[in-house]
Design a protein around this motif. Structure first.
Motif, PDB file in Angstrom:
ATOM      1  N   ILE A 100     -15.705  -4.726  -3.234  1.00  0.00           N
ATOM      2  CA  ILE A 100     -14.391  -5.046  -2.661  1.00  0.00           C
ATOM      3  C   ILE A 100     -13.325  -5.027  -3.746  1.00  0.00           C
ATOM      4  N   CYS A 101     -13.630  -5.602  -4.904  1.00  0.00           N
ATOM      5  CA  CYS A 101     -12.669  -5.576  -6.016  1.00  0.00           C
ATOM      6  C   CYS A 101     -12.438  -4.157  -6.518  1.00  0.00           C
ATOM      7  N   ALA A 102     -13.515  -3.358  -6.607  1.00  0.00           N
ATOM      8  CA  ALA A 102     -13.367  -1.976  -7.073  1.00  0.00           C
ATOM      9  C   ALA A 102     -12.522  -1.161  -6.102  1.00  0.00           C
ATOM     10  N   THR A 103     -12.763  -1.333  -4.807  1.00  0.00           N
ATOM     11  CA  THR A 103     -11.968  -0.612  -3.809  1.00  0.00           C
ATOM     12  C   THR A 103     -10.515  -1.060  -3.836  1.00  0.00           C
ATOM     13  N   LEU A 104     -10.296  -2.345  -4.030  1.00  0.00           N
ATOM     14  CA  LEU A 104      -8.930  -2.854  -4.095  1.00  0.00           C
ATOM     15  C   LEU A 104      -8.188  -2.322  -5.311  1.00  0.00           C
ATOM     16  N   VAL A 105      -8.875  -2.177  -6.422  1.00  0.00           N
ATOM     17  CA  VAL A 105      -8.252  -1.645  -7.637  1.00  0.00           C
ATOM     18  C   VAL A 105      -7.723  -0.230  -7.389  1.00  0.00           C
ATOM     19  N   PHE A 106      -8.564   0.639  -6.838  1.00  0.00           N
ATOM     20  CA  PHE A 106      -8.136   2.020  -6.606  1.00  0.00           C
ATOM     21  C   PHE A 106      -7.123   2.096  -5.462  1.00  0.00           C
ATOM     22  N   ALA A 107      -7.232   1.216  -4.476  1.00  0.00           N
ATOM     23  CA  ALA A 107      -6.247   1.227  -3.394  1.00  0.00           C
ATOM     24  C   ALA A 107      -4.862   0.861  -3.914  1.00  0.00           C
ATOM     25  N   ILE A 108      -4.780  -0.134  -4.789  1.00  0.00           N
ATOM     26  CA  ILE A 108      -3.483  -0.545  -5.344  1.00  0.00           C
ATOM     27  C   ILE A 108      -2.932   0.536  -6.266  1.00  0.00           C
ATOM     28  N   ALA A 109      -3.782   1.081  -7.139  1.00  0.00           N
ATOM     29  CA  ALA A 109      -3.300   2.081  -8.094  1.00  0.00           C
ATOM     30  C   ALA A 109      -2.843   3.360  -7.399  1.00  0.00           C
ATOM     31  N   VAL A 110      -3.644   3.864  -6.488  1.00  0.00           N
ATOM     32  CA  VAL A 110      -3.297   5.113  -5.796  1.00  0.00           C
ATOM     33  C   VAL A 110      -2.094   4.905  -4.878  1.00  0.00           C
ATOM     34  N   SER A 111      -2.096   3.795  -4.142  1.00  0.00           N
ATOM     35  CA  SER A 111      -0.970   3.538  -3.241  1.00  0.00           C
ATOM     36  C   SER A 111       0.326   3.309  -4.020  1.00  0.00           C
ATOM     37  N   GLY A 112       0.226   2.681  -5.200  1.00  0.00           N
ATOM     38  CA  GLY A 112       1.424   2.500  -6.017  1.00  0.00           C
ATOM     39  C   GLY A 112       2.013   3.817  -6.487  1.00  0.00           C
ATOM     40  N   ASN A 113       1.150   4.748  -6.896  1.00  0.00           N
ATOM     41  CA  ASN A 113       1.638   6.067  -7.307  1.00  0.00           C
ATOM     42  C   ASN A 113       2.244   6.838  -6.135  1.00  0.00           C
ATOM     43  N   LEU A 114       1.581   6.779  -4.973  1.00  0.00           N
ATOM     44  CA  LEU A 114       2.107   7.487  -3.807  1.00  0.00           C
ATOM     45  C   LEU A 114       3.421   6.867  -3.331  1.00  0.00           C
ATOM     46  N   SER A 115       3.526   5.560  -3.433  1.00  0.00           N
ATOM     47  CA  SER A 115       4.766   4.904  -3.021  1.00  0.00           C
ATOM     48  C   SER A 115       5.940   5.350  -3.876  1.00  0.00           C
ATOM     49  N   ASN A 116       5.754   5.373  -5.189  1.00  0.00           N
ATOM     50  CA  ASN A 116       6.834   5.828  -6.069  1.00  0.00           C
ATOM     51  C   ASN A 116       7.167   7.301  -5.839  1.00  0.00           C
ATOM     52  N   PHE A 117       6.155   8.073  -5.500  1.00  0.00           N
ATOM     53  CA  PHE A 117       6.396   9.492  -5.241  1.00  0.00           C
ATOM     54  C   PHE A 117       7.232   9.685  -3.980  1.00  0.00           C
ATOM     55  N   PHE A 118       6.892   8.949  -2.917  1.00  0.00           N
ATOM     56  CA  PHE A 118       7.637   9.102  -1.668  1.00  0.00           C
ATOM     57  C   PHE A 118       9.053   8.537  -1.780  1.00  0.00           C
ATOM     58  N   ILE A 119       9.225   7.492  -2.585  1.00  0.00           N
ATOM     59  CA  ILE A 119      10.564   6.918  -2.750  1.00  0.00           C
ATOM     60  C   ILE A 119      11.506   7.904  -3.432  1.00  0.00           C
ATOM     61  N   HIS A 120      11.010   8.606  -4.449  1.00  0.00           N
ATOM     62  CA  HIS A 120      11.855   9.519  -5.220  1.00  0.00           C
ATOM     63  C   HIS A 120      11.720  10.967  -4.763  1.00  0.00           C
ATOM     64  N   LEU A 121      11.008  11.171  -3.639  1.00  0.00           N
ATOM     65  CA  LEU A 121      10.836  12.533  -3.153  1.00  0.00           C
ATOM     66  C   LEU A 121      12.174  13.108  -2.687  1.00  0.00           C
ATOM     67  N   GLY A 122      12.476  14.299  -3.151  1.00  0.00           N
ATOM     68  CA  GLY A 122      13.718  14.980  -2.780  1.00  0.00           C
ATOM     69  C   GLY A 122      14.829  14.840  -3.791  1.00  0.00           C
ATOM     70  N   LYS A 123      14.662  13.974  -4.777  1.00  0.00           N
ATOM     71  CA  LYS A 123      15.686  13.837  -5.809  1.00  0.00           C
ATOM     72  C   LYS A 123      15.526  14.953  -6.837  1.00  0.00           C
ATOM     73  N   PRO A 124      16.572  15.693  -7.110  1.00  0.00           N
ATOM     74  CA  PRO A 124      16.426  16.840  -8.034  1.00  0.00           C
ATOM     75  C   PRO A 124      16.153  16.417  -9.468  1.00  0.00           C
ATOM     76  N   THR A 125      16.535  15.201  -9.826  1.00  0.00           N
ATOM     77  CA  THR A 125      16.353  14.769 -11.216  1.00  0.00           C
ATOM     78  C   THR A 125      15.026  14.048 -11.450  1.00  0.00           C
ATOM     79  N   TYR A 126      14.190  13.952 -10.393  1.00  0.00           N
ATOM     80  CA  TYR A 126      12.930  13.221 -10.522  1.00  0.00           C
ATOM     81  C   TYR A 126      11.790  14.182 -10.757  1.00  0.00           C
ATOM     82  N   HIS A 127      10.996  13.864 -11.748  1.00  0.00           N
ATOM     83  CA  HIS A 127       9.804  14.646 -12.067  1.00  0.00           C
ATOM     84  C   HIS A 127       8.600  13.714 -11.986  1.00  0.00           C
TER      85      HIS A 127
END
Length: 306
Positions: A126-153
């Motif tokens: 459960i802890c291992a799954t939670l670790v990857f769920a938080i890390a992956v979801s955090g990266n995807l969240s930042n990606f979707f927030i800045h998606l479409g901005k021309p200055t974001y890489h």
């Protein structure tokens, strides 16, 4: 008027003769007149004790400890010693997960699910799954927030995996260790305090974190109001499991100490959820400027090699 002979007690050697003479006669057995009321009274008392023991988590505890002492445990440096901590089947793990997601008011999680066979298999994964769920979801969240901005890489942040692993596993082991030490210390001061083993406390904390796995996945939704609602909802479910488990262990202690202990448990649990949300999902991200590629003008430089 009845004579004196009629009023004398008559002895009947055989009850069959009486029934033969008068088939409609009523027979009463006085062998054990108080047996049924005693059984009923005993059942009521036993049911009351079972409810108290079920709430306190102490029913059959002496029997469990006795059987545990009779088992021959392997030395701690052998593989067989640690294998016993993972001796659990899928149905038990799923049942314990359901118990942590849908807590029953007035029921002790340790008494119902853990005490018969505490394990580390469920808490570890459960802890291992939670670790990857938080890390992956955090990266995807930042990606979707800045998606479409021309200055974001977009740059994947793999360091979030190690940070999440350190945070989750430290919480799932160090907090139960501190709580176990505190309960052992208070148990020496107050005789009526209910004690839990370190493995049982780790098991409770591990399974209480399961609700944060779907919550972390839903945190991808880029709406702060939705995220905070999910935090409060998951915190109420998992926090109630901890409160209903550890309140019977400290309620016989001093009132202030008992309330402070339960308050600290809930506060640390809330800090974990709010900290993960604030660091992995609400952290401000800097916009990386797009790389400037010099235009190709068609000229070719020639280098002379001597």
């Amino acid at each position: 008027m009845a004579t004196a002979d009629d009023l004398k007690f008559q002895e009947f050697d055989d009850a069959a003769n009486l029934l033969a003479a008068n088939p409609d006669a009523t027979t009463i057995s006085i062998d054990e007149p108080a047996e049924i009321p005693k059984n009923k009274h005993g059942r009521l008392q036993q049911s009351g004790r079972e409810e108290d023991d079920e709430l306190l988590g102490t029913d059959d505890s002496d029997k469990t400890e006795l059987l545990a002492g009779q088992k021959k445990s392997a030395p701690f440096w052998t593989f067989e010693y640690y294998q016993t901590f993972f001796d659990v089947d899928t149905y038990q793990v799923l049942d314990r997960i359901k118990g942590s997601v849908f807590p029953v008011p007035g029921r002790n999680f340790v008494r119902l699910y853990i005490r018969s066979n505490p394990d580390l298999y469920g808490p570890f994964w459960i802890c291992a799954t939670l670790v990857f769920a938080i890390a992956v979801s955090g990266n995807l969240s930042n990606f979707f927030i800045h998606l479409g901005k021309p200055t974001y890489h977009y740059v994947p942040e793999f360091r979030k995996v190690s940070i999440a692993a350190t945070t989750i596993y430290a919480y799932a082991w160090l907090v139960p260790l501190a709580l176990w030490g505190f309960l052992m210390w208070r148990n020496s001061k107050v005789m009526n305090i209910v004690s839990y083993s370190f493995l049982e406390i780790v098991c409770v904390y591990g399974y209480s974190l399961f609700i944060y796995i779907p919550t972390a996945i839903l945190w991808i939704i880029p709406q702060k109001a939705v995220r905070w609602v999910l935090v409060m909802f998951s915190l109420c479910l998992s926090g109630s499991v901890l409160v209903m488990t550890f309140w019977p262990a400290v309620r016989d202690d001093n009132r202030r100490i008992a309330l402070a202990t339960v308050g600290t448990i809930v506060l640390l649990h809330a800090l974990l959820a709010v900290g993960c949300l604030a660091y992995f999902f609400d952290a401000p991200e800097l916009d990386f400027p797009a790389p400037n590629i010099p235009p190709h003008n068609g000229t070719t430089g020639i280098t002379k090699i001597q």
